[in-house]
Design an enzyme around this catalytic site. Structure first.
Site, PDB file in Angstrom:
ATOM      1  CG  ASN A 156      35.879  65.119  51.689  1.00  0.00           C
ATOM      2  OD1 ASN A 156      35.564  64.156  52.383  1.00  0.00           O
ATOM      3  ND2 ASN A 156      35.043  66.111  51.418  1.00  0.00           N
ATOM      4  CB  THR A 189      45.348  29.695  13.523  1.00  0.00           C
ATOM      5  OG1 THR A 189      45.202  28.750  12.453  1.00  0.00           O
ATOM      6  CG2 THR A 189      46.719  30.357  13.410  1.00  0.00           C
ATOM      7  CG  HIS A 190      40.867  29.029  13.331  1.00  0.00           C
ATOM      8  ND1 HIS A 190      39.856  29.949  13.228  1.00  0.00           N
ATOM      9  CD2 HIS A 190      41.822  29.428  12.435  1.00  0.00           C
ATOM     10  CE1 HIS A 190      40.154  30.846  12.308  1.00  0.00           C
ATOM     11  NE2 HIS A 190      41.355  30.561  11.813  1.00  0.00           N
ATOM     12  CB  SER A 225      39.516  13.751  42.123  1.00  0.00           C
ATOM     13  OG  SER A 225      38.257  13.159  42.376  1.00  0.00           O
ATOM     14  CE  LYS A 247      40.405  14.654  36.802  1.00  0.00           C
ATOM     15  NZ  LYS A 247      39.070  15.099  37.146  1.00  0.00           N
ATOM     16  CG  ASN A 254      41.752  17.807  39.174  1.00  0.00           C
ATOM     17  OD1 ASN A 254      41.697  17.106  38.169  1.00  0.00           O
ATOM     18  ND2 ASN A 254      41.005  17.590  40.236  1.00  0.00           N
ATOM     19  CD  GLU A 269      40.992  23.367  36.768  1.00  0.00           C
ATOM     20  OE1 GLU A 269      39.857  23.071  36.403  1.00  0.00           O
ATOM     21  OE2 GLU A 269      41.652  22.681  37.574  1.00  0.00           O
ATOM     22  CE1 TYR A 273      34.920  60.916  49.680  1.00  0.00           C
ATOM     23  CE2 TYR A 273      33.009  61.771  50.831  1.00  0.00           C
ATOM     24  CZ  TYR A 273      33.904  60.753  50.601  1.00  0.00           C
ATOM     25  OH  TYR A 273      33.782  59.571  51.283  1.00  0.00           O
ATOM     26  CD  GLN A 326      32.802  54.761  53.760  1.00  0.00           C
ATOM     27  OE1 GLN A 326      33.105  55.809  54.311  1.00  0.00           O
ATOM     28  NE2 GLN A 326      31.865  53.956  54.232  1.00  0.00           N
ATOM     29  CE  LYS A 385      38.575  54.494  51.471  1.00  0.00           C
ATOM     30  NZ  LYS A 385      37.426  54.993  50.658  1.00  0.00           N
TER      31      LYS A 385
HETATM   32  N1  ARG Z   1      35.651  56.985  54.879  1.00  0.00           N
HETATM   33  C1  ARG Z   1      35.559  57.993  53.903  1.00  0.00           C
HETATM   34  C2  ARG Z   1      35.894  57.420  52.521  1.00  0.00           C
HETATM   35  O1  ARG Z   1      36.397  56.358  52.466  1.00  0.00           O
HETATM   36  C3  ARG Z   1      36.502  59.102  54.226  1.00  0.00           C
HETATM   37  C4  ARG Z   1      36.083  60.450  53.737  1.00  0.00           C
HETATM   38  C5  ARG Z   1      34.810  60.827  54.380  1.00  0.00           C
HETATM   39  N2  ARG Z   1      34.458  62.176  54.149  1.00  0.00           N
HETATM   40  C6  ARG Z   1      33.270  62.627  54.460  1.00  0.00           C
HETATM   41  N3  ARG Z   1      33.040  63.872  54.264  1.00  0.00           N
HETATM   42  N4  ARG Z   1      32.317  61.869  54.938  1.00  0.00           N
HETATM   43  O2  ARG Z   1      35.642  58.002  51.498  1.00  0.00           O
END
Ligand code: ARG
Length: 466
Positions: free
Chosen positions: A117, A162-163, A284, A290, A292, A297, A324, A329, A332
């Site tokens: 954690n 403007t606008h 295109s 074209k 582009n 974009e 925690y 998780q 990420k």
């Molecule tokens: N893979 C977990 C995460 O990304 C790591 C921490 C996990 N801790 C636990 N007590 N299960 O958060």
């Protein structure tokens, strides 16, 4: 059946009487995406082991064995010799298991006084800190490109809007310096966010701290953190720093998206203000004519994705009790995608912006249409003693006449103009020219070419001091 559908070998398997369901194992694993934290995970472990030896929890020999083993694990990963295992759930347990394979029982001592954690919270911060530094220099590179373009086009006149209606003439350099300002604020926000990223959770352990005599100041110093965090419960659960970073990124993307919208409009046949070099465009498959503006974009499109991740993270955190939870998780993938997307967009923009080809004659022609010097005529009347509201009315009538007769104000004769007000004399044409109009706005923040040059010079100094 059960054997096929289940696996074993968990580092936490002690209290379990049956193996994890195979689907649940895959469902709960994060190794497919968190392996990108491997380098920072190992850095964190090196600092942790070093600290444990310093306070006497590990012997110096154990520390050395662990550091040597971690170095080998890192080599294995970097040489592509490391097989990531879903059974081992995440980057942390994969690395620890491989370490133990290599050095035996001492490897099992690394996790003393630590939990995944506080480990994962530390890894993300170390990783994000490095990415922040890369992103900061990408922003600076893009800003340098903007300065080059603004300096080159300090005298180029375009209609300001403007606008999206022609308003008053401005210089193209001034317009680009507006983009520059947006990014300067973004840079400041990033530096501010970095301060809160650079605080060390390690030592919070699972949630309550640890019974070992750890020295958190030492670990923080070894890892380049400004300080250890203040509260163990907060340390393992706080993801504010990731949200802040994504909010910063969303603003950058929103700025780049606005610039993209302008580039796309300007590159159209209808505006015809700029050309983007071919290398930033595609064609295109059906329409041979074209070209582009794909890069702007795509950047405009990707801004939605980044802000979407910001919202994901806010929703992820909003109902979590301390401390925690496995929910975390899920932090990420959004964060990583924000980093990748932002870096890609900054790189594309950094390459493209200094290469923008300006069609100065076409811009100036557009500024000449649309009565962009109407305000200048009103100001001229005010200088000659007409109250502003009356001057506004007079010029409005002149513009109506211009619309009817197809003439810009500067194309009318003195006699025609004098019909609208008897204070108008020959000198009126000085203020009706585009050059006269932009040069007259000669104060801090104004559009006069002289001011653009001053702003560029000040900005260069500011970038040099970063
Ligand atoms: N893979 C977990 C995460 O990304 C790591 C921490 C996990 N801790 C636990 N007590 N299960 O958060």
């Amino acid at each position: 059946m059960s054997n096929e559908n289940q696996t074993t070998e968990k580092p936490w398997g002690g209290r379990f009487s049956e193996p994890t369901d195979a689907f649940v194992e895959r469902f709960t694993a994060s190794v497919d995406f968190d392996q990108r934290l491997y380098y920072h995970d190992i850095q964190g472990s090196i600092a942790h082991a070093t600290m444990l030896a310093k306070v006497g929890v590990l012997t110096e020999q154990e520390r050395d064995t662990i550091l040597q083993g971690l170095k080998e694990v890192q080599d294995d990963i970097e040489q592509g010799r490391f097989e990531w295992s879903v059974t081992l759930e995440d980057v942390h347990m994969n690395i620890e298991a491989r370490l133990t394979d290599k050095i035996g029982i001492t490897g099992k001592k690394l996790h003393t006084g630590r939990s995944r954690n506080d480990q994962v919270a530390t890894d993300i911060r170390l990783y994000l800190r490095d990415e922040i530094d890369i992103i900061a220099s990408e922003i600076t590179r893009l800003q340098q490109g903007m300065l080059a373009l603004a300096e080159r086009e300090a005298d180029t006149i375009m209609p300001g809007f403007t606008h999206l209606q022609t308003a008053q003439p401005v210089t193209f350099g001034h317009h680009i310096m507006a983009w520059f300002e947006m990014l300067s604020r973004d840079y400041e926000r990033l530096m501010d966010c970095r301060k809160r990223v650079n605080v060390m959770p390690l030592g919070a352990a699972a949630l309550a701290g640890t019974t070992y005599p750890i020295d958190r100041n030492l670990t923080a110093e070894l890892l380049g953190f400004d300080r250890p965090s203040n509260n163990s419960l907060d340390s393992v659960s706080d993801r504010d720093f990731a949200i802040e970073f994504c909010a910063f990124a969303s603003l950058v993307m929103s700025h780049l998206s606005r610039s993209s919208e302008e580039l796309i409009l300007w590159a159209s046949a209808q505006f015809n203000f700029i050309d983007l070099p071919d290398r930033f465009c595609t064609g295109s498959s059906i329409m041979p004519q074209k070209k582009n503006p794909d890069v702007p974009e795509l950047v405009r499109g990707k801004s939605g994705r980044v802000t979407g991740h910001l919202i994901s993270l806010l929703m992820l955190m909003k109902s979590q009790p301390l401390a925690y939870n496995k929910d975390n998780q899920e932090d990420k993938e959004p964060l990583f995608d924000v980093i990748d997307t932002l870096k890609g967009c900054l790189k594309a923009y950094g390459d493209m912006v200094p290469a923008i080809q300006v069609k100065a004659a076409s811009m100036e022609e557009a500024a000449r249409r649309g009565f962009s010097t109407a305000t200048d005529l009103a100001d001229y009347l005010v200088v000659k003693g007409v109250p502003f509201r009356d001057a506004h009315e007079v010029v409005g009538k002149a513009v109506a006449y211009g619309v009817e007769s197809g003439k810009d104000l500067s194309e009318m004769s003195l006699a025609e103009l004098a019909n609208f007000s008897d204070v108008i004399t020959d000198d009126v044409f000085d203020v009706l020219t585009l050059e006269g109009s932009v040069s007259a706005r000669d104060h801090i923040g104004g559009t006069a070419p002289a001011q653009v040059r001053k702003a560029v010079a000040a900005a260069k100094e500011m970038l040099a001091a970063r």
